[in-house]
Design a protein around this motif. Structure first.
Motif, PDB file in Angstrom:
ATOM      1  N   LEU A 245       0.396  -1.058   0.014  1.00  0.00           N
ATOM      2  CA  LEU A 245       0.524   0.142   0.346  1.00  0.00           C
ATOM      3  C   LEU A 245       0.743   1.736   0.047  1.00  0.00           C
ATOM      4  CD1 LEU A 245      -2.809  -0.696   2.433  1.00  0.00           C
ATOM      5  CD2 LEU A 245      -3.206  -0.606  -0.114  1.00  0.00           C
ATOM      6  N   LYS A 246       2.128   0.956   0.620  1.00  0.00           N
ATOM      7  CA  LYS A 246       2.884   2.570   0.868  1.00  0.00           C
ATOM      8  C   LYS A 246       3.637   2.661  -0.270  1.00  0.00           C
ATOM      9  CE  LYS A 246       4.946   3.308   4.899  1.00  0.00           C
ATOM     10  NZ  LYS A 246       5.274   4.249   4.835  1.00  0.00           N
ATOM     11  N   ALA A 247       4.010   1.295  -1.102  1.00  0.00           N
ATOM     12  CA  ALA A 247       4.960   1.771  -2.689  1.00  0.00           C
ATOM     13  C   ALA A 247       3.680   2.293  -3.751  1.00  0.00           C
ATOM     14  CB  ALA A 247       4.726  -0.280  -3.161  1.00  0.00           C
ATOM     15  N   ARG A 248       2.201   1.733  -3.570  1.00  0.00           N
ATOM     16  CA  ARG A 248       1.273   2.470  -3.842  1.00  0.00           C
ATOM     17  C   ARG A 248       1.030   4.218  -3.596  1.00  0.00           C
ATOM     18  NH1 ARG A 248      -3.197  -1.120  -6.798  1.00  0.00           N
ATOM     19  NH2 ARG A 248      -2.177  -3.059  -6.035  1.00  0.00           N
ATOM     20  N   GLY A 249       1.673   4.690  -2.815  1.00  0.00           N
ATOM     21  CA  GLY A 249       1.368   5.974  -2.870  1.00  0.00           C
ATOM     22  C   GLY A 249       0.096   6.185  -1.372  1.00  0.00           C
ATOM     23  N   ARG A 250       0.320   4.845  -1.196  1.00  0.00           N
ATOM     24  CA  ARG A 250      -0.560   5.143  -0.178  1.00  0.00           C
ATOM     25  C   ARG A 250      -0.301   5.280   1.187  1.00  0.00           C
ATOM     26  NH1 ARG A 250      -5.674   3.846  -1.815  1.00  0.00           N
ATOM     27  NH2 ARG A 250      -6.629   4.861   0.751  1.00  0.00           N
ATOM     28  N   ARG A 251      -1.114   6.469   2.433  1.00  0.00           N
ATOM     29  CA  ARG A 251      -0.886   6.272   3.872  1.00  0.00           C
ATOM     30  C   ARG A 251      -1.290   5.467   4.488  1.00  0.00           C
ATOM     31  NH1 ARG A 251      -0.612  11.834   5.787  1.00  0.00           N
ATOM     32  NH2 ARG A 251      -0.240  11.322   7.410  1.00  0.00           N
ATOM     33  N   PRO A 252      -1.502   3.719   4.783  1.00  0.00           N
ATOM     34  CA  PRO A 252      -2.256   3.374   5.910  1.00  0.00           C
ATOM     35  C   PRO A 252      -2.559   3.371   6.417  1.00  0.00           C
ATOM     36  CG  PRO A 252      -0.541   2.064   4.425  1.00  0.00           C
ATOM     37  CD  PRO A 252      -0.436   3.196   4.433  1.00  0.00           C
ATOM     38  N   LEU A 253      -1.616   3.743   7.852  1.00  0.00           N
ATOM     39  CA  LEU A 253      -1.242   3.430   9.020  1.00  0.00           C
ATOM     40  C   LEU A 253      -1.955   4.764   9.988  1.00  0.00           C
ATOM     41  CD1 LEU A 253       0.830   0.758   9.390  1.00  0.00           C
ATOM     42  CD2 LEU A 253      -1.221   0.316   9.822  1.00  0.00           C
ATOM     43  N   PRO A 254      -2.773   5.224  10.431  1.00  0.00           N
ATOM     44  CA  PRO A 254      -2.859   6.626  11.247  1.00  0.00           C
ATOM     45  C   PRO A 254      -1.480   7.057  11.861  1.00  0.00           C
ATOM     46  CG  PRO A 254      -3.781   5.469  12.065  1.00  0.00           C
ATOM     47  CD  PRO A 254      -3.631   4.263  10.779  1.00  0.00           C
ATOM     48  N   ASP A 255      -1.381   5.991  12.418  1.00  0.00           N
ATOM     49  CA  ASP A 255       0.139   6.522  13.472  1.00  0.00           C
ATOM     50  C   ASP A 255       0.939   5.241  12.919  1.00  0.00           C
ATOM     51  OD1 ASP A 255       1.902   6.580  15.591  1.00  0.00           O
ATOM     52  OD2 ASP A 255       0.898   6.707  16.602  1.00  0.00           O
TER      53      ASP A 255
END
Length: 333
Positions: A245-255
């Motif tokens: 998900l991070k590799a796709r440019g997302r920020r999946p975790l709030p912390d």
């Protein structure tokens, strides 16, 4: 387990076998490698032959999804077989467990999981967010049309769902909630808070687990518990998917701090443990097996939170399959 988020489709035929073929296989020198459980270097051992033979009997008794039943039409069987192939390609972890059920539960789970796979594909398949939103809205509209008693479009999953007598045990709110939650997959905005992430997991994994349990005729008295279990299982799958998900440019975790990740993993373990010792969940035991890998993943995340971001949570395919075999005897906890 992360296949429910980003697993690419792959080919292959699933659900093959018959009672006769499975029974004969038990008396042959079937190894765990042939059953897909053990590496080649362990071929030929006594334990391998015994467990491999057991696995062949289980799959043989399970039979083929969409197999002929009295009064079933050709189109109905074809639709269920299509659903099974779709689940095998896009959600192999659930496919491996669902195929162990006997009909009609096996066919019902294949249809339910195929619907979930189609919704996930609608959210993650298109590159354009607008197109993904349109596809998600299509599935919501079709589900609402179906529950209103009107004719749906010609689609194997929708046709199989329209014929299903067990549809009466599903709640429209669970299906539409699952679809609506997937709109987060389409956008780029991060979760506003930890609670927003928990709500997402409850609407996706929790709803799906609850629907599967209802199809398996679990009492509604345990609905809240099975939803907690599904939420914990969804968290494990989500943590596995974080690096991609991070590799796709997302920020999946709030912390992303280690302390926050440890607390999140422990909350997931508490959700899983809430169902321990509940005898009323026995009808849903096979459905719960789809999450048997969740506990090892969350335990690793609680001990080594840095693995969540580095992508080291996943265990080998061999250990995952062995875990399914173990949980089928001792329970999905």
């Amino acid at each position: 387990p992360s296949s429910i988020f980003t697993k690419a489709a792959r080919g292959g035929k699933g659900g093959e076998g018959s009672k006769g073929a499975g029974a004969k296989a038990a008396f042959k020198e079937i190894t765990l490698e042939r059953a897909g459980v053990v590496p080649r270097r362990l071929r030929g051992g006594v334990v391998a032959r015994l467990v491999g033979g057991f696995w062949g009997v289980v799959e043989g008794l399970a039979g083929t999804p969409g197999a002929r039943t009295e009064g079933a039409g050709v189109s109905a069987r074809e639709d269920i077989a299509t659903c099974a192939a779709l689940v095998e390609a896009r959600d192999p972890a659930r496919f491996r467990v669902a195929r162990l059920a006997r009909p009609p539960l096996r066919d019902a789970l294949m249809v339910l999981y195929a619907l979930n796979a189609e919704v996930v594909r609608a959210a993650w398949g298109p590159r354009e967010p607008t197109l993904a939103e349109i596809r998600l809205q299509y599935w919501r509209d079709q589900v609402e049309v179906l529950f209103a008693g009107r004719a749906v479009d010609s689609h194997p999953v929708l046709s199989a769902l329209a014929r299903a007598e067990w549809r009466q045990w599903l709640a429209l709110e669970d299906l539409t909630g699952l679809i609506e939650a997937r709109r987060w997959d389409v956008g780029r905005a991060p979760f506003a808070s930890r609670q927003a992430l928990i709500d997402y997991l409850a609407a996706t994994g929790g709803n799906l687990m609850a629907m599967g349990a209802r199809v398996a005729r679990m009492s509604d008295h345990y609905d809240a518990l099975i939803r907690r279990f599904g939420r914990g299982a969804a968290l494990a799958a989500f943590l596995l998917a974080v690096p991609e998900l991070k590799a796709r440019g997302r920020r999946p975790l709030p912390d992303e701090s280690p302390a926050a990740l440890v607390e999140l993993a422990r909350e997931g373990l508490a959700d899983l443990g809430a169902t321990r010792g509940q005898k009323g969940l026995k009808p849903a035991r096979l459905v719960m097996l789809t999450a048997c890998e969740a506990r090892p993943v969350l335990e690793r995340a609680a001990r080594m939170p840095e693995l969540v971001l580095s992508g080291g949570l996943a265990r080998s395919e061999f250990r995952q399959r062995l875990r399914v075999l173990r949980c089928s005897f001792l329970g999905p906890w």
